[in-house]
Design an enzyme around this catalytic site. Structure first.
Site, mmCIF file in Angstrom:
data_model
loop_
_atom_site.group_PDB
_atom_site.id
_atom_site.type_symbol
_atom_site.label_atom_id
_atom_site.label_comp_id
_atom_site.label_asym_id
_atom_site.label_seq_id
_atom_site.Cartn_x
_atom_site.Cartn_y
_atom_site.Cartn_z
ATOM 1 N N HIS A 1 0.837 -1.192 0.000
ATOM 2 C CA HIS A 1 0.000 0.000 0.000
ATOM 3 C C HIS A 1 0.880 1.254 0.000
ATOM 4 C CE1 HIS A 1 0.718 -0.690 4.354
ATOM 5 N NE2 HIS A 1 0.843 0.639 4.374
ATOM 6 N N ARG B 1 -0.691 10.536 5.665
ATOM 7 C CA ARG B 1 -1.325 11.040 6.878
ATOM 8 C C ARG B 1 -2.381 12.053 6.479
ATOM 9 N NH1 ARG B 1 1.628 9.235 11.065
ATOM 10 N NH2 ARG B 1 3.832 8.901 10.697
ATOM 11 N N GLU C 1 -3.557 3.804 2.089
ATOM 12 C CA GLU C 1 -3.844 3.804 3.528
ATOM 13 C C GLU C 1 -3.897 5.238 4.016
ATOM 14 O OE1 GLU C 1 -1.294 3.212 7.532
ATOM 15 O OE2 GLU C 1 -1.109 1.573 6.079
ATOM 16 N N ASN D 1 -4.371 10.384 12.901
ATOM 17 C CA ASN D 1 -3.976 10.406 14.304
ATOM 18 C C ASN D 1 -4.966 11.273 15.063
ATOM 19 O OD1 ASN D 1 -1.591 8.792 14.100
ATOM 20 N ND2 ASN D 1 -0.630 10.510 13.051
ATOM 21 N N HIS E 1 4.060 11.497 -5.364
ATOM 22 C CA HIS E 1 2.644 11.615 -5.683
ATOM 23 C C HIS E 1 2.019 10.242 -5.820
ATOM 24 C CE1 HIS E 1 4.482 11.324 -9.753
ATOM 25 N NE2 HIS E 1 3.426 10.569 -9.979
ATOM 26 N N GLU F 1 -1.599 12.392 -9.479
ATOM 27 C CA GLU F 1 -1.483 12.430 -10.931
ATOM 28 C C GLU F 1 -2.598 11.586 -11.527
ATOM 29 O OE1 GLU F 1 1.883 11.577 -14.350
ATOM 30 O OE2 GLU F 1 1.956 10.417 -12.482
#
Length: 142
Positions: A7, A11, A56, A60, A76, A119
């Site tokens: 993956h 964040r 993913e 937090n 990217h 992109e």
């Protein structure tokens, strides 16, 4: 020894806004894990029928103070689309800025709410140049 893609992780500051953006790109949630003791939530999103290509989203719960603010240290994400003009129009209609318009009918760049560069590439051959894209200026950077 072999290797297998798992993956790409980014964040996110606002999980709902980020998920809304990635849904606009055509991704769907494939799984979720919340960890109360670690105070984070992981949401995996992937193109339909491609669960082996997840993104993913790491949220937090207490924020990301002290982490890089630009999220560009990894480069990217790239996704192939059936119709780059229709994809960009849908994103623009939903308030997303097209940073690098698909003037060539082949490639465009947008940014997520967390400043992640995305992109978009036309599947197959480039589409013929068309307005408003052919004369649209770049906006910001990607």
């Amino acid at each position: 020894m072999g290797i297998k893609y798992l993956h790409t992780m980014v964040r996110v500051k606002d999980l709902d806004e980020s998920m809304k953006f990635y849904r606009l790109l055509g991704l769907e949630e494939t799984r979720r894990h919340s960890n109360p003791s670690g105070r984070f939530t992981l949401v995996f999103m992937a193109p339909p029928g491609q669960p082996e290509c997840p993104l993913e989203l790491t949220f937090n719960w207490d924020g990301d103070e002290g982490l890089p603010s630009d999220s560009r240290h990894f480069g990217h994400l790239a996704y192939e689309v059936d119709d780059i003009y229709a994809s960009c129009q849908s994103l623009m209609d939903n308030g997303v800025t097209i940073n690098r318009p698909p003037r060539d009918g082949h490639m465009a760049f947008v940014r997520s709410p967390d400043n992640v560069s995305i992109e978009l590439l036309q599947r197959g051959k480039a589409l013929p140049p068309a307005e408003p894209w052919a004369s649209m200026e770049n906006s910001g950077h990607w």
